[in-house]
Design a protein around this motif. Structure first.
Motif, short mmCIF file in Angstrom:
data_model
loop_
_atom_site.label_atom_id
_atom_site.label_comp_id
_atom_site.label_asym_id
_atom_site.label_seq_id
_atom_site.Cartn_x
_atom_site.Cartn_y
_atom_site.Cartn_z
N THR A 208 1.00 -1.49 0.08
CA THR A 208 0.25 -0.10 0.04
C THR A 208 0.95 1.15 0.12
O THR A 208 0.85 2.23 -0.86
CB THR A 208 -0.64 -0.11 0.93
N LEU A 212 1.50 4.71 -3.60
CA LEU A 212 1.33 5.74 -3.10
C LEU A 212 2.44 6.57 -4.47
O LEU A 212 2.69 7.84 -4.45
CB LEU A 212 1.75 5.99 -1.67
N ARG A 213 3.68 6.04 -4.59
CA ARG A 213 4.52 6.33 -4.91
C ARG A 213 4.36 7.10 -6.36
O ARG A 213 3.98 6.51 -7.44
CB ARG A 213 5.99 5.78 -4.65
#
Ligand SMILES: Nc1nc2c(ncn2[C@@H]2O[C@H](COP(=O)(O)OP(=O)(O)O)[C@@H](O)[C@H]2O)c(=O)[nH]1
Ligand SMILES: [Mg+2]
Length: 333
Positions: A208, A212-213
């Motif tokens: 998770t 987000l990167r």
């Protein structure tokens, strides 16, 4: 042994000579710089793997197993372990000669634990110098193991071509790792000790965070490899992931870029170190003790004093005579 012989033996992977060269570097002997200058043109062939993560995560166990994997595939491996929290013992590799003959030639493995005396920054530089020596000696893979808790240790893995961060399933570990700046340096992750409960949750939590990167085509998206290193599970997958990253670097010409950046950083560091040494060698020229008194008694700011020191240093450099000798100009301060 003369210098030429010493050097040719080093290039022939003579372990005794390699060990001595590393000791020179470690102890900052005057010969070290000469050796490093010479080895440089022979280095650049080895592939450097960084392995970092919290103490006890299983870095040394993975290093051991990965080294065995490479040995079994006919490759040679050098290990540099910089981990004050748990020095590398060599485990099954060093302890058991019989098993050693199973996995490859003894000449094909070199293990060095680096001492922690002196500053960590200094140690980092020495570890990288050591990697150069082992590279020139002809090892195919150089594994740099370091505990991921401080900036200096992270600097060591920055010297690697591929870096893996090892975590364990314990809750919050991935968040901790993010805080410690490990996310930025990881080319991929290993969640080790997957024989323990909650390993699946840990992998999911990490996934998770990774999603987000931001990324573009050239970004290598880090995978997560699950491992039980002590049972040799997941090691082949780790080797594959290293290969995948290496292929990616080559495809986008990133390996050269990475190595150019590394060279740039090193040159800067060396210049800074040499400048500092040169500056403090002149301590008597700018009469440091007197300046401190002046700062204290006359309430002159340390910044002002620092400027004075630097100006004197510069002046002094420009006034060196043709033999490079310094003229005494302490009166100018
Ligand atoms: N349960 C479990 N223990 C492991 C595993 N891999 C390593 N260990 C143990 O974890 C401890 C720390 O391992 P080590 O490789 O020294 O960790 P390092 O400090 O990261 O180098 C040792 O006692 C290992 O035997 C694993 O996959 N599962
Ligand atoms: Mg270790």
């Amino acid at each position: 042994m003369d210098a030429t012989n010493f050097f040719s033996e080093l290039l022939k992977k003579n372990k005794r000579i390699i060990a001595r060269a590393i000791s020179y570097v470690e102890s900052e002997y005057p010969q070290a710089e000469e050796i490093l200058k010479k080895v440089h043109q022979h280095s650049g062939k080895a592939y450097r793997i960084g392995i970092t993560g919290p103490p006890g995560a299983g870095k040394s166990t993975i290093t051991n197993q990965l080294a065995k994997h490479y040995l079994q595939n006919g490759k040679s491996v050098a290990i540099i372990a910089v981990d004050p929290t748990s020095p590398f013992t060599g485990g099954a590799l060093l302890g058991d000669r019989v098993r050693m003959s199973d996995i490859g030639k003894v000449e094909n493995i070199f293990i060095r634990s680096m001492a922690t005396r002196g500053s960590l920054g200094g140690l980092c530089k020495k570890a990288i110098d050591t990697a150069d020596i082992l590279d020139a000696a002809g090892y195919d893979y150089i594994i740099l193991e370091t505990v991921g808790v401080g900036q200096s240790e992270l600097d060591i893995v920055k010297a690697a071509d591929t870096t893996m961060v090892v975590l364990v399933p314990e809750s919050g570990d991935s968040v901790q790792a993010m805080k410690a700046g490990l996310m930025e340096i990881a080319d991929f992750f290993v969640v080790n000790k997957c024989d323990r409960p909650a390993s699946e949750q840990a992998v999911n939590a990490l996934r998770t965070i990774l999603m987000l990167r931001n990324h573009d085509e050239k970004t290598f998206l880090p995978e997560i490899v699950k491992a039980v290193a002590q049972d040799n599970l997941g090691i082949k997958e780790i080797a594959l992931e290293i290969k995948r990253h290496q292929t990616h670097l080559n495809k986008f010409d990133l390996l050269t870029k990475k190595r150019i950046q590394r060279t740039k950083d090193r040159i800067k560091e060396i210049v800074e170190e040499k400048l500092t040494q040169e500056l403090w060698k002149q301590e008597n020229v700018f009469s440091f003790e007197q300046l401190i008194e002046k700062s204290f008694e006359q309430k002159i700011s340390p910044y002002t004093i620092a400027d004075e020191i630097l100006n004197t240093f510069k002046l002094n450099l420009s006034q060196k005579d043709d033999n490079g000798n310094t003229k005494s100009i302490s009166s100018s301060v």
